[in-house]
Design a protein around this motif. Structure first.
Motif, PDB file in Angstrom:
ATOM      1  N   ALA A   1       0.837  -1.206   0.000  1.00  0.00           N
ATOM      2  CA  ALA A   1       0.000   0.000   0.000  1.00  0.00           C
ATOM      3  C   ALA A   1       0.872   1.256   0.000  1.00  0.00           C
ATOM      4  O   ALA A   1       0.644   2.177  -0.798  1.00  0.00           O
TER       5      ALA A   1
ATOM      6  N   ASN B   1      -0.022   5.233  -0.632  1.00  0.00           N
ATOM      7  CA  ASN B   1      -1.462   5.084  -0.399  1.00  0.00           C
ATOM      8  C   ASN B   1      -1.695   4.922   1.099  1.00  0.00           C
ATOM      9  O   ASN B   1      -1.919   3.820   1.608  1.00  0.00           O
TER      10      ASN B   1
ATOM     11  N   LYS C   1      -5.018   3.202   2.543  1.00  0.00           N
ATOM     12  CA  LYS C   1      -4.983   1.739   2.512  1.00  0.00           C
ATOM     13  C   LYS C   1      -3.993   1.199   3.537  1.00  0.00           C
ATOM     14  O   LYS C   1      -4.245   0.181   4.195  1.00  0.00           O
TER      15      LYS C   1
ATOM     16  N   GLU D   1      -4.703  -1.419   6.626  1.00  0.00           N
ATOM     17  CA  GLU D   1      -3.902  -2.612   6.920  1.00  0.00           C
ATOM     18  C   GLU D   1      -3.400  -2.596   8.357  1.00  0.00           C
ATOM     19  O   GLU D   1      -3.311  -3.634   9.015  1.00  0.00           O
TER      20      GLU D   1
END
Length: 461
Positions: free
Chosen positions: A346, A352, A355, A359
């Motif tokens: 990610a 990102n 994201k 996670e």
């Protein structure tokens, strides 16, 4: 791990390939130190600090330069208003800036060059531009000759008329072309100035970064140049022109990165609206780590809408993450933990961070459910490693979770005493008393959690 970055120059996401993998170079335009930094100033600091951390994870040597503009018309005005030298103003706000950014978890850059320390380098670069026909002197000024650089406009992709209007340049009679911009300007006796071949004066804004990059990162092509979206034109466009022409046409920078604006409650931040939020003030009301998480909650290239609710949610997210870590205090993380592959993927996908944060929460959820000691130790290491890459979860969980106790108007010793009384009530099956103590603590801002025969507490978000 392959990192992909969106390159403003090409308008596409590209695989990052440094010029020299043994020495990755990153330059980010830093503060003009005449006042406190606002939350919009903080966004590029947090964004490029996250990139710096990721690059350090992937390469053995990352040289990160973030400049300090310590001579500027706004600085001059502030100094005149207080009747003090410009250094008094710049040192005051530079120290506050460094402290505020450190509170947001930003690592110190490799170097923080100041403009006033690079006057000789600026003069040298201007002399070269004059010698090779890309700049000229006129009435005590030195200007860059924009028509001499055919690729001018490649970064912003603006039409010529739009560029002239957007630059808000003064169409002075001594200019050969309306788009030409100042490299050096004369200073009257009441303003700071330095001796030069063109008389006493001071540098223009754009030439400063070009000279500091050359002096601190070398004349070779740099890997990444970053800054806010507002710097694409004219500042970064002009940097490309100056540096390319000063180095005989050599490519100036391989990847250009720009973060989006910060709005406040869906409105543009401005003094006229009275909605300029200073980091220094926000830090009096919220932990720096919560401010950092809020800044990472949107993808860096997108606008970020700053709200009180968003900051409160960021604090609540950190509470949940720190609770997951606190529950793992009985296990030792591996000596050299690594973030999980999905999290790294990610971040490596053009930073990102939304994201990556998702996670991170998945990791915390898994940790809350894990019972195997080895698995819990592994998850603790992954939480810490992933948190470091985002600049989060670096505090002692117990310190974080109990840091708000003063606001709850109850001492930790009193909380523990009430919990002990509740345990005694439960042991004698006095459920009404147990519930009364729990409700009393909840009313005072303390939430209890019973798990595996143990009771933990936290301050309500």
């Amino acid at each position: 791990m392959q990192i992909y970055l969106y390159n403003t120059l090409t308008r596409q996401k590209e695989a990052f390939t440094p010029r020299d993998p043994q020495r990755v170079t990153l330059y980010v335009c830093g503060p003009t130190v005449y006042n406190f930094a606002h939350i919009g100033n903080a966004r590029p600091v947090v964004v490029f600090d996250t990139l710096y951390r990721l690059l350090q994870r992937a390469y053995p040597n990352v040289v990160y330069v973030r400049n300090v503009t310590d001579v500027d018309d706004k600085i001059n005005a502030a100094a005149q208003a207080e009747n003090v030298p410009i250094g008094t103003i710049t040192e005051r706000y530079y120290e506050v800036y460094r402290a505020d950014m450190a509170a947001l978890g930003a690592l110190p850059p490799s170097m923080e060059p100041k403009v006033t320390q690079h006057i000789a380098a600026i003069v040298s670069m201007i002399e070269r531009l004059i010698a090779n026909g890309h700049a000229y002197e006129a009435e005590g000024h030195v200007l860059f000759n924009v028509p001499s650089f055919a690729a001018y406009g490649q970064l912003s992709r603006r039409a010529r008329d739009e560029m002239i209007a957007g630059a808000r340049v003064d169409v002075a009679p001594y200019k050969r072309d309306p788009a030409d911009f100042v490299l050096w300007k004369p200073s009257p006796p009441d303003l700071p100035g330095w001796d030069s071949p063109w008389g006493r004066g001071r540098p223009g804004w754009h030439i400063e970064c070009s000279a500091m990059i050359e002096r601190n990162l070398g004349p070779d092509t740099i890997d990444i140049h970053g800054g806010g979206h507002d710097l694409i034109f004219p500042h970064h466009e002009n940097e490309i022109a100056q540096s390319t022409c000063a180095h005989g046409g050599r490519l100036f920078c391989r990847y250009w990165m720009h973060n989006g604006f910060v709005n406040v409650d869906a409105e543009k931040m401005s003094k006229s609206l009275g909605n300029v939020l200073l980091v220094h003030d926000l830090l009096q009301t919220a932990p720096g780590e919560a401010i950092r998480l809020a800044l990472l909650s949107a993808h860096y290239r997108q606008p970020l809408d700053w709200t009180d609710a968003g900051l409160k949610d960021a604090k609540a997210q950190l509470d949940r993450l720190y609770r997951a870590l606190d529950a793992l205090k009985d296990v030792e993380a591996p000596a050299a933990p690594a973030a999980p592959a999905a999290f790294l993927a990610a971040l490596a996908d053009d930073l990102n961070t939304p994201k990556a944060l998702a996670e991170l929460h998945q990791l915390a959820n898994a940790a809350n459910k894990a019972t195997d000691t080895a698995e819990r130790a592994r998850l603790k290491g992954e939480l810490l490693a992933a948190g470091w890459l985002l600049g989060l979860l670096q505090q002692d969980p117990s310190v974080w979770l109990k840091g708000e106790v003063a606001k709850a108007a109850i001492a930790p010793e009193e909380i523990e005493g009430l919990i002990a009384r509740r345990h005694a009530a439960r042991a004698r099956k006095d459920w009404a008393e147990s519930d009364r103590i729990r409700d009393e603590l909840a009313a005072r801002g303390i939430l209890l959690e019973d798990k595996a025969g143990q009771t933990t507490w936290r301050v309500a978000s």
